[in-house]
Design a protein around this motif. Structure first.
Motif, short mmCIF file in Angstrom:
data_model
loop_
_atom_site.label_atom_id
_atom_site.label_comp_id
_atom_site.label_asym_id
_atom_site.label_seq_id
_atom_site.Cartn_x
_atom_site.Cartn_y
_atom_site.Cartn_z
N LEU A 389 0.75 -1.26 0.20
CA LEU A 389 -0.23 -0.14 -0.11
C LEU A 389 0.81 1.27 -0.01
O LEU A 389 0.66 2.28 -0.61
CB LEU A 389 -0.72 -0.03 1.23
N ALA A 390 2.06 1.24 0.82
CA ALA A 390 2.79 2.32 0.93
C ALA A 390 3.63 2.79 -0.50
O ALA A 390 3.56 4.21 -0.87
CB ALA A 390 4.00 2.19 1.89
N GLU A 391 3.72 1.79 -1.36
CA GLU A 391 4.18 2.16 -2.86
C GLU A 391 3.03 3.01 -3.49
O GLU A 391 3.63 3.70 -4.50
CB GLU A 391 4.57 0.94 -3.48
N HIS A 392 1.74 3.07 -3.18
CA HIS A 392 0.98 3.84 -4.12
C HIS A 392 0.28 4.95 -3.25
O HIS A 392 -0.29 5.83 -3.95
CB HIS A 392 -0.25 2.58 -4.27
N THR A 393 0.04 4.60 -1.87
CA THR A 393 -0.44 5.88 -1.13
C THR A 393 0.30 6.62 -0.20
O THR A 393 -0.27 7.50 0.38
CB THR A 393 -1.86 4.94 -0.36
N GLY A 394 1.48 6.18 0.06
CA GLY A 394 2.12 6.82 0.96
C GLY A 394 2.23 6.09 2.16
O GLY A 394 1.46 5.26 2.40
N PHE A 395 3.21 6.55 3.12
CA PHE A 395 3.41 5.35 4.30
C PHE A 395 2.23 5.70 5.34
O PHE A 395 1.70 4.85 5.79
CB PHE A 395 4.81 5.72 5.10
N GLU A 396 1.79 6.91 5.74
CA GLU A 396 0.69 7.20 6.73
C GLU A 396 -0.41 6.67 6.38
O GLU A 396 -1.18 5.75 7.15
CB GLU A 396 0.68 8.52 6.72
N ILE A 397 -1.15 6.76 5.11
CA ILE A 397 -2.17 6.23 4.69
C ILE A 397 -2.34 4.74 4.69
O ILE A 397 -3.16 3.77 4.92
CB ILE A 397 -2.81 6.89 3.43
N ALA A 398 -1.09 4.08 4.27
CA ALA A 398 -0.74 2.76 4.21
C ALA A 398 -0.87 2.10 5.64
O ALA A 398 -1.37 0.90 5.98
CB ALA A 398 0.58 2.32 3.50
#
Length: 480
Positions: A389-398
């Motif tokens: 998820l972090a590769e697409h949304t960024g770390f916080e949201i992921a």
């Protein structure tokens, strides 16, 4: 003697026969031992350690994705411009020196050309960086175009400085050299003005002069030398009289921008529309302003603080590691952060398993060790979900999505196994709190050890309090 006195098996009639073990009772005894809280606690410990194997595989996946991101960043930088480091300008003067060497047992003298490097009396570098993010596939890299103005003055006393160098200087072949880390990033016809005169273009390269790659500490230990830069002949008259200079550059780069302390007194200012700067190098800025729309910073380094004489005898530019640098920091380098979360995995597994264990011993229904394994695998999948998820949304949201999904899955599963909605809700609260605390630890490196120690103490204290009346051996339950 009667027939009952002796039996064919050798036992007398008055002696009771030896008790026989009931085979049907064996499985029940084993089940009782295996289901005792003490054995279950040890099994949970083994499961926690066994989960380190898939965790290490996930760690390898994170490292592989991180290397892939670096490769893509290098491809972006290759087409735009890499991290830029400016070192100079210097006046380079060839010096004819007699040197001896031993050839076939004989001492042979010969004249060789060495170089003297003279530094400007004053150097001012003003830079304005226009930054943006370049994307390739799912990866991004901060890049910039720097408008750089370089001004300064070489003092009239350069002839006196050259007397410190052994040999005969050839002033007619003197030239001005400046190192540029990635010369492919130049986006204008670079040139210089001497004493306010017309613009005179540079020639590519630094001829016999080179510089050390940033990070090379010792020139004699596997040095990495760079010859990328520019040069301009200056001649005898300018070396004897001294001169002022002005250079304007339009320079593309990525990642970071740095200058060396080439001047006896060096002034450096930088401003950019990037809100996440990282100031690095030998000296930090004296003044800095950081806002949501960008930053500005200023440095002033005097001659004595630099620690290098104003003339050196070398064909390698000095001060390659005496830099003032601005790093275009990405808001979250999530590959490193995900790797850091994996460092806390064994502790996190232990906290969750202890919570499930306490819920189990308070419940009439038991949790099988296979169900502990499935719960642990769900905790491992959290890291894979976080990375993807972090590769697409960024770390916080992921992190929010992965932690809520994992907490919801495990609490629903354990609540169903124990047949209690209330206990599932309690576990959901424990998991959510644990993920929130781990996020705070990741964001505050300075307090990570303290927070980890306090969490460990509270966890073991809560476990000891909740299990203080537990019959760990299961003997009392068996007797009942």
């Amino acid at each position: 003697m009667t027939d009952t006195d002796f039996r064919p098996d050798g036992n007398s009639g008055d002696t009771p026969s030896s008790p026989q073990l009931d085979p049907a009772a064996q499985p029940g005894a084993v089940r009782t031992v295996l289901s005792s809280p003490g054995v279950k606690f040890i099994m949970i410990g083994f499961i926690s350690m066994a989960l380190l194997i898939p965790t290490l595989l996930v760690w390898g996946l994170v490292e592989e994705r991180g290397r892939r991101a670096q490769e893509v960043s290098a491809r972006i930088a290759k087409g735009w411009g890499g991290p830029q480091v400016l070192n100079g300008p210097y006046v380079a003067v060839p010096v004819e020196v007699n040197r001896n060497q031993t050839v076939d047992g004989r001492i042979v003298w010969q004249t060789v050309t060495e170089w003297a490097l003279l530094m400007p009396e004053t150097l001012s570098v003003d830079s304005k960086l226009s930054t943006e993010e370049r994307r390739l596939s799912i990866y991004t890299l901060p890049v910039y175009n720097a408008k750089v103005g370089i001004t300064g003055r070489f003092a009239p006393g350069m002839i006196d400085d050259l007397r410190q160098i052994e040999g005969k200087p050839d002033l007619d072949r003197a030239m001005l050299v400046m190192s540029i880390a990635d010369i492919t990033g130049i986006r204008s016809d670079a040139g210089m003005r001497i004493d306010g005169g017309p613009l005179m273009p540079f020639d590519p390269g630094m001829k016999a002069i080179s510089s050390l790659a940033p990070g090379t500490v010792e020139p004699y230990a596997s040095p990495v030398r760079l010859d990328s830069g520019v040069n301009r002949p200056v001649g005898r008259a300018l070396v004897e009289s001294g001169f002022s200079f002005a250079v304007d550059l339009s320079l593309n780069g990525s990642g970071s921008f740095a200058i060396a302390l080439a001047g006896q007194t060096t002034h450096f200012s930088a401003e950019a529309n990037w809100p996440h700067p990282g100031f690095e190098g030998l000296f930090l800025p004296e003044e800095k302003t950081i806002g949501g729309n960008g930053f500005s910073a200023k440095w002033t380094i005097p001659y004595l603080a630099r620690g290098v004489d104003r003339v050196v005898s070398s064909s390698v530019l000095p001060l390659s590691n005496s830099l003032m640098a601005v790093n275009m920091v990405e808001p979250v380098k999530f590959y490193q952060v995900v790797a850091r979360t994996l460092k806390y995995s064994i502790g996190f597994f232990s906290v969750v398993f202890l919570a499930v264990f306490i819920i189990e011993i308070k419940s009439a229904r038991k949790v099988h060790w296979i169900q502990y394994v499935l719960t642990g695998l769900a905790l491992v999948v959290f890291y894979i979900l976080l990375l993807a998820l972090a590769e697409h949304t960024g770390f916080e949201i992921a992190y929010v999505l992965a932690s809520l999904a994992t907490a919801g899955l495990i609490s629903t599963y354990v609540g169903s196994v124990t047949g209690s909605l209330r206990r599932g809700t309690i576990l959901a609260f424990v998991l959510t709190t644990a993920y929130a605390v781990m996020y705070l630890i990741l964001r505050e490196d300075e307090y990570a050890l303290l927070a980890g120690a306090l969490i460990s103490f509270v966890t073991i204290a809560a476990t000891m309090f909740s299990t203080r009346n537990i019959d760990w051996s299961g003997v009392a339950r068996k007797s009942a």
